[in-house]
Design an enzyme around this catalytic site. Structure first.
Site, PDB file in Angstrom:
ATOM      1  N   SER A 126      -5.781   9.756   3.846  1.00 12.50           N
ATOM      2  CA  SER A 126      -6.065  11.061   4.432  1.00 12.50           C
ATOM      3  C   SER A 126      -5.489  12.155   3.557  1.00 12.50           C
ATOM      4  CB  SER A 126      -5.436  11.205   5.834  1.00 12.50           C
ATOM      5  OG  SER A 126      -5.699  10.109   6.658  1.00 12.50           O
TER       6      SER A 126
ATOM      7  N   ASP B 237       4.461  -0.676   2.476  1.00 14.33           N
ATOM      8  CA  ASP B 237       4.213  -2.106   2.617  1.00 14.33           C
ATOM      9  C   ASP B 237       5.046  -2.672   3.765  1.00 14.33           C
ATOM     10  OD1 ASP B 237       3.356  -4.695   2.100  1.00 14.33           O
ATOM     11  OD2 ASP B 237       4.953  -5.064   0.653  1.00 14.33           O
TER      12      ASP B 237
ATOM     13  N   ASP C 157       4.237  -8.956   4.643  1.00  8.00           N
ATOM     14  CA  ASP C 157       4.640  -9.866   3.579  1.00  8.00           C
ATOM     15  C   ASP C 157       4.173 -11.281   3.886  1.00  8.00           C
ATOM     16  OD1 ASP C 157       5.819  -7.828   2.182  1.00  8.00           O
ATOM     17  OD2 ASP C 157       7.862  -8.308   2.805  1.00  8.00           O
TER      18      ASP C 157
END
Length: 814
Positions: free
Chosen positions: A277, A349, A352
């Protein structure tokens, strides 16, 4: 845009062809589908022909709904139960099939409707643990009775609408696919929320990264996949307070950490890597009227019905308006009397992968961690398939999370199992955050509300009538050592686990910076001084810097200026790289067509406007060049490899052109950079010439060549919006790609008397393809224009004189 009756007939014709020419049996009964009094013809209605007065036994008091000229419902209720009941009811009235479709997709139940074609998709969704995450979300929300009451009230409203429907009232998708609505439950709200969280958590490349690392080594990996390129500009740099923190815990990487090997190809659904965005907030010191202005445009898959639903929610104690997601109560991105906010993906992140060491050859009973046997927690999933027998899928849960890929899913030759650790699997209460956000009256209250928001990780831009502007990067971020989670980790070692989370008070934020604006466009969150590791699989490099240029150089901004920035088609990528390419060309080798293209590109102003031609040739040139340079990583039969980004590729081309990766593998000659640039220029021009021959009826224009389409969520032919006449592309502020781009555009100026708001969505408010409000905003979206929307004060609802310009008023009595 398109005749809805024609669209339905087109879809039905297509359906008949498929049904008569194949062995597909799950088509609707022809009599009911064609019945003029009950079938699809009943869906060719105007949404403004609904009853002007609705009676229900579920309300505690009277309520009122204004529908404006865009079919935006402005809902007023005397209490919160009635407010959220009506939000659920009204949203279901216009978007019921979309809501249920998304809940079924999230829970891995599409095969119940679409048959065998979606079995692998359903397996993937179930193995990702989205339902488990949704269940924990609901259980955690139950601990706060007020917030859970919001969910219950919303669900009651959806069910009140469903329970009054007859077959003739069903959205056309139910008739087409021959099934009926189910009861709405709180769990479905959790499912949609976690599905959105998965989409915005970013595309993880742990498998691909690991394969590349094993192929080329750590030094070359770091060169081709740097965390941050030189010249990158972060969201927050020197305006925060982290230099003063003294209680920082930084995990350390185990000394004997080694990369794994043997990862097989896994080709199942991943979110679009460009999910992101733009948002920014400009202080009153930089605007013409002295008021802060906020802008926002989330980049997601373009679809019909539209992803977002605009509504105003008002009680005597609250007044908020903006974009909600059908199936989730409250307003996600919007404004009230005192504040406005908008969101972008932070791309941090939080997923995992761990390779599991089984303790036996059959992979059935236990796995090994630190030399000890650990039992699996087994969950046997029944996947129902339309007109076929159900299948069972056993999902094994580990201390890390569910095993997603193993011998029974992903690759039959896969000996190992791979488990997913995802922060969304932890209990969370994001709806409490959104609820409090809707009520916040200043930055302190807004900032406190964010503490309950765990994911997806988002950048929240903020303005207030106090003339505050801010940016908060919010989520529950794992506290990782450097490079943790970039590669698949060894699930047989407990020291591979996350070392807790970054404290909420240490999340990145900035309030009232000296430069007079805050902005984010999915770039890296902070400069090198930030003490925590902030890996994102892909941070933006061009779009954010272009946005900084425009905001930094401007003054006396207006709403119209903000709208122009949202639609900016200037490519910083083209500006910084095109002439480098052109300077390597051997003009003596040009044929007439190539000379013409060279002259065109040489004079180009770097804009990707809809009627331009130059972007076509640059994009194809870059595509051919990337394919030639990174042929080492293309189309491996058993493994997936990550490709370097175009940002990194062109940085290396200009700064380290001697890299051996730039040589083409399929030739005996050692190619230079000039060889590759010239060869790909010739091949790309030929490619476009072939396109011109195959599309003789089409003008060679960027919008035609790009071919942006907005497709129906169920892929029903005739229900799409095709040939969207729009410029822009990836890496550009107007990030409209082939089927992905701004899912709404919003600009809010916060005055002392309340918000002045402007918005557009690439579709419409209605989910009914037979309604004029299904796609009535697309034309304005194409032109880069915004609608002025009404934000009604509380007194307006109470007044005996309704405001002008409404298409309908509904009065609801107890």
């Amino acid at each position: 845009m398109r005749s809805s009756i024609a669209g339905i007939i087109c879809a039905f014709t297509f359906f008949c062809i498929v049904a008569l020419d194949s062995k597909i049996n799950n088509f609707p009964p022809f009599g009911r589908f064609l019945d003029p009094f009950h079938g699809f013809w009943q869906n060719e209605i105007n949404d403004d022909k609904l009853k002007s007065q609705i009676h229900t036994t579920n309300l505690n008091n009277k309520a009122k709904i204004f529908y404006d000229s865009l079919l935006i419902p402005h809902i007023y209720a005397e209490n919160e139960h009635d407010l959220y009941f009506l939000q659920g009811y009204i949203t279901a009235r216009h978007r019921l099939w979309q809501m249920e479709f998304q809940a079924m997709a999230a829970s891995g139940r599409l095969s119940e409707v679409f048959g065998e074609a979606t079995v692998d998709y359903d397996k993937k969704m179930r193995r990702l643990g989205i339902r488990m995450a949704a269940e924990k979300f609901i259980e955690e929300t139950k601990k706060d009775k007020k917030i859970y009451k919001v969910i219950e009230s919303y669900s009651e409203g959806v069910n009140a609408y469903i329970n009054q429907l007859e077959f003739k009232d069903y959205p056309v998708e139910y008739k087409f696919f021959n099934y009926k609505p189910e009861e709405w439950t709180p769990l479905k709200i959790g499912l949609i929320f976690k599905f959105i969280q998965y989409s915005l958590s970013g595309t993880d490349y742990d498998f691909e990264n690991t394969n590349v690392l094993k192929q080329i080594g750590q030094k070359n990996f770091d060169l081709l996949f740097p965390n941050i390129l030189p010249g990158q500009e972060p969201i927050v740099n020197n305006d925060s307070i982290w230099a003063e923190w003294d209680d920082i815990v930084q995990p350390k990487k185990p000394s004997d950490f080694k990369p794994l090997s043997g990862l097989k190809k896994n080709v199942y659904y991943k979110p679009d890597p460009d999910n992101g965005s733009n948002n920014w907030a400009v202080a009153g010191s930089k605007t013409k009227n002295g008021n802060p202005i906020l802008s926002n445009d989330p980049h997601l898959n373009l679809s019909l019905p539209s992803i977002w639903f605009s509504n105003q929610l008002t009680t005597p104690l609250m007044n908020v308006m903006g974009m909600s997601i059908p199936g989730i109560p409250c307003v996600i991105s919007g404004y009230n009397d005192k504040i406005a906010w908008g969101v972008t993906s932070a791309r941090r992140d939080d997923k995992d992968w761990y390779k599991i060491l089984y303790s036996d050859h059959d992979h059935l009973s236990t796995y090994i961690v630190d030399g000890k046997y650990e039992p699996f927690e087994l969950n046997i999933e029944e996947i129902k398939i339309r007109e076929r027998e159900s299948i069972l899928d056993t999902i094994r849960y580990t201390i890390w999370g569910p095993i997603v890929y193993d011998q029974s899913f992903g690759n039959e030759k896969q000996r190992a199992g791979y488990a997913l650790r995802w922060s969304a699997h932890d209990p969370s209460s994001e709806l409490k955050s959104i609820y409090l956000m809707n009520k916040s009256q200043n930055y302190e209250q807004f900032s406190n509300s964010l503490k309950f928001f765990s994911g997806p990780s988002l950048n929240f831009a903020f303005i207030s009538s106090d003339n505050d502007i801010a940016m908060n990067i919010q989520g529950r971020f794992p506290n990782k050592w450097v490079d943790q989670g970039k590669f698949v980790m060894n699930g047989a070692r407990s020291d591979m686990k996350w070392q807790g989370y970054i404290p909420q008070d240490h999340n990145i934020n900035v309030l009232n910076p000296k430069k007079g604006f805050v902005s984010s466009a999915n770039e890296n969150p902070a400069g090198k001084e930030y003490p925590y590791y902030t890996y994102g699989q892909y941070y933006e490099y061009y779009r954010n810097r272009r946005l900084h240029q425009l905001l930094d150089s401007g003054q006396n901004f207006t709403v119209n200026d903000m709208s122009k920035i949202l639609n900016d088609n200037y490519s910083l990528f083209a500006k910084e790289n095109l002439h480098f390419l052109l300077n390597h060309l051997d003009q003596m080798q040009f044929n007439p067509s190539e000379k013409e293209v060279y002259d065109l590109l040489s004079k180009w102003d770097y804009h990707y406007n809809k009627d331009d031609v130059a972007p076509i040739y640059l994009e194809e040139w870059v595509n051919h060049l990337m394919a030639d340079i990174w042929d080492e990583f293309h189309n491996h039969p058993t493994k997936d490899y990550r490709l370097p980004t175009r940002e990194t590729t062109f940085y290396l081309l200009q700064h380290d052109s001697s890299l051996y990766f730039f040589d083409a593998l399929e030739t005996t000659k050692i190619e230079s950079i000039s060889d590759i640039i010239n060869n790909t220029f010739h091949s790309s021009v030929n490619y476009v010439e072939e396109w011109k021959q195959e599309n003789k009826e089409e003008n060679l224009l960027w919008s035609k060549y790009k071919g942006t389409k907005i497709k129906h969520m169920g892929l029903l032919p005739g229900f799409h919006a095709l040939n969207i006449d729009n410029g822009g592309y990836k890496g550009i502020i107007n990030a409209t790609k082939e089927g992905h781009g701004p899912s709404f555009r919003m600009v809010v100026e916060m005055t002392k008397n309340g918000p002045l708001a402007y918005q557009v969505i690439p579709g419409g408010q209605s989910g009914n393809a037979g309604s004029p409000f299904y796609d009535n905003q697309i034309e304005k979206f194409n032109k880069g224009e915004l609608f002025k929307v009404d934000f009604f004060k509380k007194d307006t609802f109470i007044s005996a004189t309704p405001p002008e310009g409404l298409i309908k008023i509904e009065i609801l009595k107890k």
